[in-house]
Design a protein around this motif. Structure first.
Motif, PDB file in Angstrom:
ATOM      1  N   PHE A 261       2.129   7.584   8.516  1.00 21.37           N
ATOM      2  CA  PHE A 261       3.438   7.100   8.109  1.00 21.37           C
ATOM      3  C   PHE A 261       4.481   8.329   7.660  1.00 21.37           C
ATOM      4  N   GLU A 262       5.759   8.467   7.977  1.00 26.72           N
ATOM      5  CA  GLU A 262       6.551   9.455   7.445  1.00 26.72           C
ATOM      6  C   GLU A 262       6.804   9.444   5.952  1.00 26.72           C
ATOM      7  N   GLN A 263       6.082  10.463   5.397  1.00 24.06           N
ATOM      8  CA  GLN A 263       6.453  10.528   4.160  1.00 24.06           C
ATOM      9  C   GLN A 263       7.874  10.830   3.562  1.00 24.06           C
ATOM     10  N   ILE A 264       8.447  10.231   2.416  1.00 24.21           N
ATOM     11  CA  ILE A 264       9.857  10.458   2.323  1.00 24.21           C
ATOM     12  C   ILE A 264      10.064  10.628   0.775  1.00 24.21           C
ATOM     13  N   PRO A 265      11.046  11.382   0.274  1.00 21.08           N
ATOM     14  CA  PRO A 265      11.215  11.387  -1.332  1.00 21.08           C
ATOM     15  C   PRO A 265      11.602  10.256  -1.803  1.00 21.08           C
ATOM     16  N   GLY A 266      11.138   9.862  -3.019  1.00 21.59           N
ATOM     17  CA  GLY A 266      11.503   8.602  -3.666  1.00 21.59           C
ATOM     18  C   GLY A 266      12.548   9.080  -4.738  1.00 21.59           C
ATOM     19  N   PRO A 267      12.670   8.211  -5.658  1.00 20.75           N
ATOM     20  CA  PRO A 267      13.736   8.437  -6.803  1.00 20.75           C
ATOM     21  C   PRO A 267      13.480   9.781  -7.461  1.00 20.75           C
ATOM     22  N   ASP A 268      14.498  10.253  -7.946  1.00 27.64           N
ATOM     23  CA  ASP A 268      14.105  11.617  -8.449  1.00 27.64           C
ATOM     24  C   ASP A 268      13.838  11.583  -9.791  1.00 27.64           C
ATOM     25  N   THR A 269      13.417  10.229 -10.434  1.00 25.13           N
ATOM     26  CA  THR A 269      12.850  10.100 -11.788  1.00 25.13           C
ATOM     27  C   THR A 269      11.324  10.124 -11.767  1.00 25.13           C
ATOM     28  N   ILE A 270      10.973  10.144 -10.586  1.00 27.83           N
ATOM     29  CA  ILE A 270       9.410  10.249 -10.499  1.00 27.83           C
ATOM     30  C   ILE A 270       9.090  11.426 -10.181  1.00 27.83           C
ATOM     31  N   ALA A 271       7.873  11.707 -10.524  1.00 33.37           N
ATOM     32  CA  ALA A 271       7.199  13.168 -10.062  1.00 33.37           C
ATOM     33  C   ALA A 271       6.647  12.944  -8.839  1.00 33.37           C
ATOM     34  N   PRO A 272       6.759  13.976  -7.907  1.00 30.14           N
ATOM     35  CA  PRO A 272       6.149  13.837  -6.428  1.00 30.14           C
ATOM     36  C   PRO A 272       4.629  13.573  -6.430  1.00 30.14           C
ATOM     37  N   ASP A 273       3.826  13.986  -7.343  1.00 29.60           N
ATOM     38  CA  ASP A 273       2.434  13.650  -7.198  1.00 29.60           C
ATOM     39  C   ASP A 273       2.002  12.314  -7.936  1.00 29.60           C
ATOM     40  N   ARG A 274       3.167  11.604  -8.543  1.00 32.48           N
ATOM     41  CA  ARG A 274       2.835  10.539  -9.360  1.00 32.48           C
ATOM     42  C   ARG A 274       2.745   9.249  -8.544  1.00 32.48           C
ATOM     43  N   TYR A 275       3.680   9.222  -7.535  1.00 36.55           N
ATOM     44  CA  TYR A 275       3.699   7.914  -6.621  1.00 36.55           C
ATOM     45  C   TYR A 275       4.218   8.695  -5.300  1.00 36.55           C
ATOM     46  N   LEU A 276       3.748   7.872  -4.196  1.00 38.03           N
ATOM     47  CA  LEU A 276       4.056   8.162  -2.763  1.00 38.03           C
ATOM     48  C   LEU A 276       4.850   7.397  -2.208  1.00 38.03           C
ATOM     49  N   PHE A 277       5.860   7.762  -1.273  1.00 37.74           N
ATOM     50  CA  PHE A 277       6.944   6.828  -0.632  1.00 37.74           C
ATOM     51  C   PHE A 277       6.829   7.320   0.869  1.00 37.74           C
ATOM     52  N   TYR A 278       7.020   6.448   1.894  1.00 34.90           N
ATOM     53  CA  TYR A 278       6.671   6.389   3.211  1.00 34.90           C
ATOM     54  C   TYR A 278       7.601   5.250   3.834  1.00 34.90           C
ATOM     55  N   ARG A 279       7.825   5.846   5.031  1.00 29.48           N
ATOM     56  CA  ARG A 279       8.621   4.776   5.971  1.00 29.48           C
ATOM     57  C   ARG A 279       7.650   4.408   7.266  1.00 29.48           C
ATOM     58  N   ALA A 280       7.806   3.273   7.587  1.00 25.89           N
ATOM     59  CA  ALA A 280       7.203   3.062   8.693  1.00 25.89           C
ATOM     60  C   ALA A 280       7.984   3.215   9.787  1.00 25.89           C
TER      61      ALA A 280
END
Length: 158
Positions: A139-158
C-alpha cells in the motif's frame, strides 16, 4: 515512558487517526472494516463517527463489552485469512480499514500484518484508507494527522 503513558499515547493516536480518516473518506462510497474487535472500543467509536456506514468486524472470538456487540451479519468470526477471503467475495467494498490484530509480540505481529496485506488489498476500494499499528505491505504509505507521531500509527492508501 511508563506503560500508562504509552497506552494513553496509543489510544489518543488511534482516536485522532480514525477521526481524521473518517473526514478523508467522506466522498468515497464504501464500508468500514475493523480487524480485531477486542473489547469493542474502536468499533464503538467507528459507529459514532460513521453512523451511516456498514461496519464489518473481524475477530477470532466475540468477547467485547455487551454494548459493543456488532450485528450478527456484520461480524466475521474466525481466523483472518478465511474471513478476509469471505469478505473479498463481494469485491472491493472497504473505504476505511483499521488493522488491530496482534498478540503483542512485535516480530510476530509484523510478520502477520505482512502476510495478511495481500488479502486486505483484495477488499479495499481504490483510494480507500488503512490505519494500522503494524506496518502493512503493498500500500502507499501516507502522512496522517500532525498530532500523531510517525512511529505511533501508520496510514496507507489502497
Amino acid at each position: 515512558m511508563s506503560r500508562l503513558d504509552s497506552m494513553l499515547r496509543r489510544l489518543t493516536a488511534q482516536r485522532d487517526g480514525l477521526n481524521w480518516a473518517a473526514e478523508q473518506i467522506a466522498e468515497l462510497d464504501g464500508d468500514v472494516l475493523d480487524m480485531g474487535l477486542g473489547n469493542g472500543r474502536t468499533y464503538d467509536h467507528l459507529r459514532e463517527i460513521l453512523p451511516d456506514r456498514r461496519i464489518w468486524v473481524m475477530d477470532r472470538v466475540l468477547q467485547c463489552h455487551p454494548s459493543c456487540v456488532p450485528p450478527e451479519q456484520d461480524f466475521l468470526q474466525g481466523e483472518a485469512e478465511p474471513m478476509l477471503e469471505r469478505l473479498a467475495q463481494g469485491g472491493p467494498r472497504i473505504a476505511l480499514a483499521h488493522y488491530d490484530f496482534g498478540m503483542g509480540i512485535k516480530e510476530e505481529d509484523v510478520s502477520e500484518a505482512a502476510r495478511l496485506s495481500p488479502l486486505i488489498a483484495r477488499v479495499m476500494k481504490p483510494g480507500g484508507l488503512l490505519i494500522s499499528g503494524q506496518p502493512l505491505v503493498g500500500f502507499e504509505q501516507i502522512p496522517g494527522p500532525d498530532t500523531i507521531a510517525p512511529d505511533r500509527y501508520l496510514f496507507y492508501r489502497a
